[in-house]
Scaffold this motif. Structure first.
Motif, PDB file in Angstrom:
ATOM      1  N   VAL A 117      59.135  36.095   8.614  1.00 50.73           N
ATOM      2  CA  VAL A 117      59.112  37.530   8.868  1.00 50.73           C
ATOM      3  C   VAL A 117      60.537  38.063   8.791  1.00 50.73           C
ATOM      4  O   VAL A 117      61.439  37.551   9.471  1.00 50.73           O
ATOM      5  CB  VAL A 117      58.536  37.839  10.260  1.00 50.73           C
ATOM      6  N   VAL A 118      60.750  39.075   7.969  1.00 47.84           N
ATOM      7  CA  VAL A 118      62.067  39.707   7.898  1.00 47.84           C
ATOM      8  C   VAL A 118      62.291  40.398   9.243  1.00 47.84           C
ATOM      9  O   VAL A 118      61.519  41.263   9.649  1.00 47.84           O
ATOM     10  CB  VAL A 118      62.150  40.710   6.725  1.00 47.84           C
ATOM     11  N   SER A 119      63.353  39.974   9.929  1.00 51.44           N
ATOM     12  CA  SER A 119      63.558  40.431  11.301  1.00 51.44           C
ATOM     13  C   SER A 119      64.696  41.436  11.462  1.00 51.44           C
ATOM     14  O   SER A 119      64.741  42.154  12.461  1.00 51.44           O
ATOM     15  CB  SER A 119      63.784  39.232  12.228  1.00 51.44           C
ATOM     16  N   ASP A 120      65.612  41.477  10.516  1.00 50.90           N
ATOM     17  CA  ASP A 120      66.738  42.398  10.630  1.00 50.90           C
ATOM     18  C   ASP A 120      67.281  42.674   9.229  1.00 50.90           C
ATOM     19  O   ASP A 120      67.398  41.746   8.429  1.00 50.90           O
ATOM     20  CB  ASP A 120      67.839  41.778  11.502  1.00 50.90           C
ATOM     21  N   ARG A 174      73.429  42.609   5.390  1.00 50.53           N
ATOM     22  CA  ARG A 174      72.885  41.486   6.150  1.00 50.53           C
ATOM     23  C   ARG A 174      71.364  41.561   6.184  1.00 50.53           C
ATOM     24  O   ARG A 174      70.803  42.637   6.317  1.00 50.53           O
ATOM     25  CB  ARG A 174      73.421  41.582   7.583  1.00 50.53           C
ATOM     26  N   TRP A 175      70.735  40.379   6.050  1.00 47.85           N
ATOM     27  CA  TRP A 175      69.305  40.311   6.327  1.00 47.85           C
ATOM     28  C   TRP A 175      68.987  38.961   6.946  1.00 47.85           C
ATOM     29  O   TRP A 175      69.649  37.967   6.651  1.00 47.85           O
ATOM     30  CB  TRP A 175      68.461  40.627   5.109  1.00 47.85           C
ATOM     31  N   THR A 176      68.010  38.962   7.857  1.00 47.28           N
ATOM     32  CA  THR A 176      67.603  37.738   8.535  1.00 47.28           C
ATOM     33  C   THR A 176      66.089  37.624   8.511  1.00 47.28           C
ATOM     34  O   THR A 176      65.383  38.625   8.385  1.00 47.28           O
ATOM     35  CB  THR A 176      68.091  37.696   9.997  1.00 47.28           C
ATOM     36  N   TRP A 177      65.623  36.387   8.638  1.00 47.08           N
ATOM     37  CA  TRP A 177      64.187  36.163   8.712  1.00 47.08           C
ATOM     38  C   TRP A 177      63.898  35.047   9.713  1.00 47.08           C
ATOM     39  O   TRP A 177      64.669  34.119   9.872  1.00 47.08           O
ATOM     40  CB  TRP A 177      63.579  35.858   7.347  1.00 47.08           C
ATOM     41  N   ALA A 178      62.768  35.195  10.387  1.00 48.15           N
ATOM     42  CA  ALA A 178      62.310  34.214  11.362  1.00 48.15           C
ATOM     43  C   ALA A 178      61.208  33.384  10.726  1.00 48.15           C
ATOM     44  O   ALA A 178      60.244  33.931  10.190  1.00 48.15           O
ATOM     45  CB  ALA A 178      61.791  34.913  12.616  1.00 48.15           C
ATOM     46  N   VAL A 179      61.350  32.071  10.804  1.00 53.17           N
ATOM     47  CA  VAL A 179      60.342  31.148  10.291  1.00 53.17           C
ATOM     48  C   VAL A 179      59.355  30.883  11.427  1.00 53.17           C
ATOM     49  O   VAL A 179      59.725  30.338  12.466  1.00 53.17           O
ATOM     50  CB  VAL A 179      60.981  29.827   9.813  1.00 53.17           C
ATOM     51  N   VAL A 182      58.815  31.015  16.882  1.00 54.09           N
ATOM     52  CA  VAL A 182      59.890  30.989  15.879  1.00 54.09           C
ATOM     53  C   VAL A 182      60.536  29.604  15.855  1.00 54.09           C
ATOM     54  O   VAL A 182      61.167  29.177  16.819  1.00 54.09           O
ATOM     55  CB  VAL A 182      60.952  32.075  16.182  1.00 54.09           C
ATOM     56  N   MET A 183      60.364  28.906  14.715  1.00 53.39           N
ATOM     57  CA  MET A 183      60.917  27.563  14.554  1.00 53.39           C
ATOM     58  C   MET A 183      62.372  27.585  14.101  1.00 53.39           C
ATOM     59  O   MET A 183      63.101  26.630  14.324  1.00 53.39           O
ATOM     60  CB  MET A 183      60.119  26.773  13.510  1.00 53.39           C
ATOM     61  N   ALA A 184      62.766  28.656  13.431  1.00 52.65           N
ATOM     62  CA  ALA A 184      64.137  28.764  12.924  1.00 52.65           C
ATOM     63  C   ALA A 184      64.386  30.215  12.536  1.00 52.65           C
ATOM     64  O   ALA A 184      63.442  30.973  12.280  1.00 52.65           O
ATOM     65  CB  ALA A 184      64.349  27.861  11.710  1.00 52.65           C
ATOM     66  N   THR A 185      65.648  30.570  12.496  1.00 51.84           N
ATOM     67  CA  THR A 185      66.063  31.875  12.011  1.00 51.84           C
ATOM     68  C   THR A 185      67.136  31.642  10.957  1.00 51.84           C
ATOM     69  O   THR A 185      68.032  30.813  11.148  1.00 51.84           O
ATOM     70  CB  THR A 185      66.625  32.750  13.154  1.00 51.84           C
ATOM     71  N   TRP A 186      67.021  32.365   9.856  1.00 48.69           N
ATOM     72  CA  TRP A 186      67.951  32.237   8.737  1.00 48.69           C
ATOM     73  C   TRP A 186      68.519  33.605   8.387  1.00 48.69           C
ATOM     74  O   TRP A 186      67.893  34.628   8.668  1.00 48.69           O
ATOM     75  CB  TRP A 186      67.211  31.714   7.505  1.00 48.69           C
ATOM     76  N   GLY A 187      69.652  33.605   7.717  1.00 45.96           N
ATOM     77  CA  GLY A 187      70.208  34.874   7.304  1.00 45.96           C
ATOM     78  C   GLY A 187      71.235  34.746   6.198  1.00 45.96           C
ATOM     79  O   GLY A 187      71.803  33.676   5.964  1.00 45.96           O
ATOM     80  N   PHE A 188      71.438  35.856   5.520  1.00 38.95           N
ATOM     81  CA  PHE A 188      72.516  36.033   4.551  1.00 38.95           C
ATOM     82  C   PHE A 188      73.342  37.226   4.999  1.00 38.95           C
ATOM     83  O   PHE A 188      72.791  38.227   5.482  1.00 38.95           O
ATOM     84  CB  PHE A 188      71.971  36.346   3.150  1.00 38.95           C
ATOM     85  N   GLU A 189      74.654  37.133   4.797  1.00 43.57           N
ATOM     86  CA  GLU A 189      75.557  38.244   5.075  1.00 43.57           C
ATOM     87  C   GLU A 189      76.505  38.398   3.902  1.00 43.57           C
ATOM     88  O   GLU A 189      76.929  37.403   3.305  1.00 43.57           O
ATOM     89  CB  GLU A 189      76.347  37.984   6.358  1.00 43.57           C
ATOM     90  N   VAL A 190      76.812  39.636   3.569  1.00 44.57           N
ATOM     91  CA  VAL A 190      77.723  39.948   2.462  1.00 44.57           C
ATOM     92  C   VAL A 190      78.766  40.929   2.991  1.00 44.57           C
ATOM     93  O   VAL A 190      78.412  41.976   3.542  1.00 44.57           O
ATOM     94  CB  VAL A 190      76.971  40.590   1.274  1.00 44.57           C
ATOM     95  N   SER A 226      83.606  39.604  -2.833  1.00 47.24           N
ATOM     96  CA  SER A 226      82.663  39.469  -1.722  1.00 47.24           C
ATOM     97  C   SER A 226      82.902  38.182  -0.956  1.00 47.24           C
ATOM     98  O   SER A 226      83.329  37.179  -1.526  1.00 47.24           O
ATOM     99  CB  SER A 226      81.225  39.402  -2.234  1.00 47.24           C
ATOM    100  N   ILE A 227      82.579  38.226   0.305  1.00 49.97           N
ATOM    101  CA  ILE A 227      82.432  37.015   1.108  1.00 49.97           C
ATOM    102  C   ILE A 227      80.953  36.933   1.444  1.00 49.97           C
ATOM    103  O   ILE A 227      80.374  37.880   2.002  1.00 49.97           O
ATOM    104  CB  ILE A 227      83.288  37.059   2.381  1.00 49.97           C
ATOM    105  N   VAL A 228      80.336  35.820   1.049  1.00 45.39           N
ATOM    106  CA  VAL A 228      78.897  35.644   1.252  1.00 45.39           C
ATOM    107  C   VAL A 228      78.692  34.470   2.202  1.00 45.39           C
ATOM    108  O   VAL A 228      79.300  33.411   2.025  1.00 45.39           O
ATOM    109  CB  VAL A 228      78.169  35.386  -0.087  1.00 45.39           C
ATOM    110  N   ARG A 229      77.850  34.686   3.206  1.00 46.47           N
ATOM    111  CA  ARG A 229      77.515  33.652   4.182  1.00 46.47           C
ATOM    112  C   ARG A 229      76.014  33.447   4.204  1.00 46.47           C
ATOM    113  O   ARG A 229      75.258  34.421   4.163  1.00 46.47           O
ATOM    114  CB  ARG A 229      77.947  34.080   5.592  1.00 46.47           C
ATOM    115  N   GLN A 230      75.623  32.200   4.317  1.00 44.90           N
ATOM    116  CA  GLN A 230      74.240  31.882   4.640  1.00 44.90           C
ATOM    117  C   GLN A 230      74.282  31.008   5.879  1.00 44.90           C
ATOM    118  O   GLN A 230      75.152  30.145   6.011  1.00 44.90           O
ATOM    119  CB  GLN A 230      73.511  31.155   3.512  1.00 44.90           C
ATOM    120  N   TRP A 231      73.351  31.241   6.781  1.00 41.45           N
ATOM    121  CA  TRP A 231      73.292  30.446   8.007  1.00 41.45           C
ATOM    122  C   TRP A 231      71.840  30.221   8.398  1.00 41.45           C
ATOM    123  O   TRP A 231      70.945  30.944   7.969  1.00 41.45           O
ATOM    124  CB  TRP A 231      74.064  31.133   9.149  1.00 41.45           C
TER     125      TRP A 231
END
Length: 162
Positions: free
Chosen positions: A73-76, A82-87, A93-101, A109-114
């Protein structure tokens, strides 16, 4: 390292592309398909793009675990940044993932995935329950797999925006 502490993996890369170009790639849910050893298919099942509340499904498979699917589910969303999703799993929620630019001063650009484990149980929790004395090693192994996948994703972002 304990699962209950919600361990996190993160990878950051400075790219020469514009933030807009990076954003266009990191919001493509099929990005990880290029290099993931377990993700086989991904598709929107509610909505059709990165917007809060939209849901996509990932179909996964490994030789040791067989196949499984997760709904995310896209959560933010901060458009362009930035966008995040909850698995989601059976228990929550088993995990939360995101990308930031972020933009750089030179137009790049500085790109992060976490990714962050938990807070609710996941498939990894089964292995931890079977081998509680190896919890830290099990978690670190999975975080290393995540970091390798993130590195591959950022390599793909760089390739697509070159």
């Amino acid at each position: 390292m304990r699962y209950r502490d919600q361990p996190t993996a993160e990878v950051t890369r400075r790219l020469s592309c514009t933030p807009e170009a990076a954003w266009a790639v990191v919001t493509d849910i099929e990005l990880p398909l290029a290099h993931s050893p377990e993700l086989r298919k991904v598709q929107w099942i509610e909505g059709d793009g990165v917007a809060v509340g939209n849901i996509f499904r990932g179909d996964n498979e490994t030789s040791g675990l067989g196949g499984w699917s997760t709904d995310c589910v896209v959560s933010d969303v901060e458009p362009g940044r930035r966008w995040t999703w909850a698995v989601r799993g059976r228990g929550g929620v088993m995990a939360t993932w995101g990308f930031e630019v972020d933009p750089t001063s030179d137009g790049g650009s500085i790109v992060r995935q976490w990714g962050r484990m938990g807070p609710d149980p996941s498939g990894l929790s089964i292995f931890i329950a079977q081998h509680p004395d190896k919890e830290s090693r099990i978690i670190e192994g999975r975080l290393q797999q995540w970091r390798e996948g993130m590195e591959a994703n950022l390599d793909e972002v760089a390739r697509r925006t070159a």
